[in-house]
Design a protein around this motif. Structure first.
Motif, short mmCIF file in Angstrom:
data_model
loop_
_atom_site.label_atom_id
_atom_site.label_comp_id
_atom_site.label_asym_id
_atom_site.label_seq_id
_atom_site.Cartn_x
_atom_site.Cartn_y
_atom_site.Cartn_z
N PHE A 4 0.65 -1.05 -0.03
CA PHE A 4 0.00 -0.03 0.01
C PHE A 4 0.88 1.17 0.04
O PHE A 4 1.88 1.02 0.29
N PRO A 5 0.35 2.47 -0.24
CA PRO A 5 1.26 3.71 -0.65
C PRO A 5 1.78 4.05 0.64
O PRO A 5 1.08 3.91 1.90
N VAL A 6 3.03 4.59 0.75
CA VAL A 6 3.61 5.09 1.94
C VAL A 6 2.76 6.16 2.66
O VAL A 6 2.63 6.36 3.58
N GLU A 7 2.12 6.97 1.61
CA GLU A 7 1.27 8.20 1.97
C GLU A 7 0.12 7.87 3.00
O GLU A 7 -0.35 8.57 3.77
N THR A 8 -0.18 6.67 3.04
CA THR A 8 -1.47 6.14 3.76
C THR A 8 -1.04 5.54 5.01
O THR A 8 -1.83 5.38 6.07
N MET A 9 0.15 5.46 5.56
CA MET A 9 0.75 5.07 6.74
C MET A 9 0.44 6.22 7.79
O MET A 9 0.60 7.43 7.41
N PRO A 10 0.50 5.98 9.22
CA PRO A 10 0.67 7.00 10.19
C PRO A 10 1.74 8.14 9.77
O PRO A 10 3.08 7.45 9.26
N SER A 11 1.66 9.26 10.12
CA SER A 11 2.59 10.11 9.91
C SER A 11 3.99 9.96 10.57
O SER A 11 5.20 10.31 10.16
N TRP A 12 3.95 9.31 11.56
CA TRP A 12 5.01 8.95 12.40
C TRP A 12 5.81 7.88 12.04
O TRP A 12 6.93 7.69 12.10
N LEU A 13 5.33 7.07 11.21
CA LEU A 13 6.12 5.89 10.45
C LEU A 13 6.57 6.31 9.05
O LEU A 13 7.50 5.90 8.68
N GLN A 14 6.25 7.45 8.56
CA GLN A 14 6.48 7.94 7.11
C GLN A 14 8.09 8.24 7.20
O GLN A 14 8.75 7.85 6.20
N PRO A 15 8.62 8.94 7.96
CA PRO A 15 9.76 9.28 8.02
C PRO A 15 10.85 7.99 8.04
O PRO A 15 11.93 7.94 7.31
N ILE A 16 10.07 7.03 8.62
CA ILE A 16 11.06 5.59 8.49
C ILE A 16 11.20 4.86 7.22
O ILE A 16 12.16 4.62 6.76
N SER A 17 9.79 5.21 6.70
CA SER A 17 9.77 4.58 5.24
C SER A 17 10.65 5.45 4.40
O SER A 17 11.17 4.67 3.40
#
Length: 370
Positions: free
Chosen positions: A299-312
């Motif tokens: 699934f797109p990275v943009e749909t992840m929680p905001s705190w997880l996106q920097p890790i991605s």
């Protein structure tokens, strides 16, 4: 060339004998892709619908008017031809026989419509869609009650960066290809650990064999392994699940070569400090599991929680997935700055891990000769 040929054949035999590399590089991605495509293929093209039960225990002019209008909502499937009692409706919701129950006003002066949902599905997509549908219905009913006609309406259209026929199957296919190639690189260097543990690398250095040719033959063997991965997964996705690919071959060639080499470097780095096969597989498994769910494969990275996106956004697989998706689905040009910015981060990972791995191998070699 004779020495290179012999080394290449030796690498070929080692690759065929390494069952773990074949499983993680070929069979595991194929199994995952088949499971996810079987579940989600075609789901994006089907129209949303929800099963509901209607409660109208005290029929009146208001409830009859609302019931007539609810029956006209195309996305609602009424479970029973006749309204049921509230107790029956609640049991149906609890047993998940229906997605929700709608309780109509009990008198003409009552202005509330109750939506009953299952607590476990309260945050689900179907419940949220039902809530939005009924909110829109209530707004329309309010306008009708005061005799006002709606002036504006919302029309929904979706477009894609590539072709209008793109679906989740296309999205998942490229993610699984990237995952397969990445795992082939990360798990494929396990034979180096065994060779070092048994002293084979040390003996090889003492022979007239050219170590540069040894490394070159190993790299070419792994690239051929990755070619098998990308062809096999593409054929399964296109022929069995009807995926659509719009390939820009220059972009694909660049992303594929640099991505495969970068993840081979990552596997080389793992092998440089792993003393046993078990230790190597443990590190590779943890890294693979982390990137599996945080790199936009499913699934797109943009749909992840905001705190997880920097890790991605710092994981190399994230940019390899995006690069393959750009070159295989969206037919992005090889001169695209967006494509190269992602490739740059991925290559940086490869260069850094290769340099550290080379330093560790050299350091251990010096220590061993003392």
């Amino acid at each position: 060339m004779k020495q290179f040929k012999q080394m290449f054949l030796a690498q070929l035999k080692l690759t065929f004998r390494e069952k773990q590399a074949w499983f993680w590089g070929i069979f595991f991605p194929v199994i995952l892709m088949v499971i996810f495509m079987s579940i989600f293929s075609g789901s994006s093209d089907s129209e949303f619908s929800a099963e509901v039960a209607i409660v109208n225990e005290n029929p009146n002019a208001t409830s009859e008017m609302l019931l007539k209008q609810i029956n006209k909502i195309p996305v609602l499937e009424i479970e029973s031809s006749k309204p049921v009692s509230r107790e029956e409706a609640e049991e149906m919701v609890k047993d998940q026989d229906v997605n929700a129950a709608i309780v109509l006003p009990e008198s003409e002066d009552d202005t509330s419509i109750v939506l009953i949902v299952n607590k476990e599905d309260e945050q689900g997509v179907t419940t949220q869609a039902l809530s939005g549908t009924l909110n829109h219905f209530v707004q329309q009913a309010n306008l009708y009650a005061v005799g006002a006609a709606p002036t504006y309406e919302l029309q929904f259209e979706s477009i894609s960066s590539g072709d209008t026929e793109l679906s989740y199957t296309d999205f998942l296919l490229t993610g699984m290809i990237a995952l397969a190639i990445a795992q082939g690189g990360m798990f494929g260097m396990v034979d180096l650990v065994e060779m070092r543990r048994k002293g084979l690398i040390k003996r090889l250095r003492m022979t007239p064999a050219n170590m540069n040719l040894f490394g070159l033959s190993d790299m070419i063997m792994r690239l051929l392994f990755s070619v098998i991965q990308i062809i096999l997964l593409s054929l399964i996705g296109v022929l069995i699940f009807g995926a659509n690919l719009f390939i820009n071959f220059p972009s694909l060639l660049v992303v594929f070569l640099l991505g495969a080499l970068s993840f081979n470097a990552l596997g080389y780095f793992f092998s440089s400090f792993s003393k046993t096969t078990e230790a190597y597989m443990g590190v590779a498994n943890i890294t693979s599991f982390l990137m599996l769910f945080l790199s936009g494969v499913f699934f797109p990275v943009e749909t992840m929680p905001s705190w997880l996106q920097p890790i991605s956004n710092i994981l190399p697989l994230t940019y390899f997935v995006e690069g393959l998706r750009e070159s295989m689905v969206y037919s992005t040009s090889v001169f695209s700055t967006t494509l190269w910015s992602g490739i740059g981060i991925m290559v940086l990972w490869g260069v850094i891990t290769f340099m550290i791995g080379s330093w560790l191998y050299k350091r251990k070699s010096i220590v061993a000769t003392r």
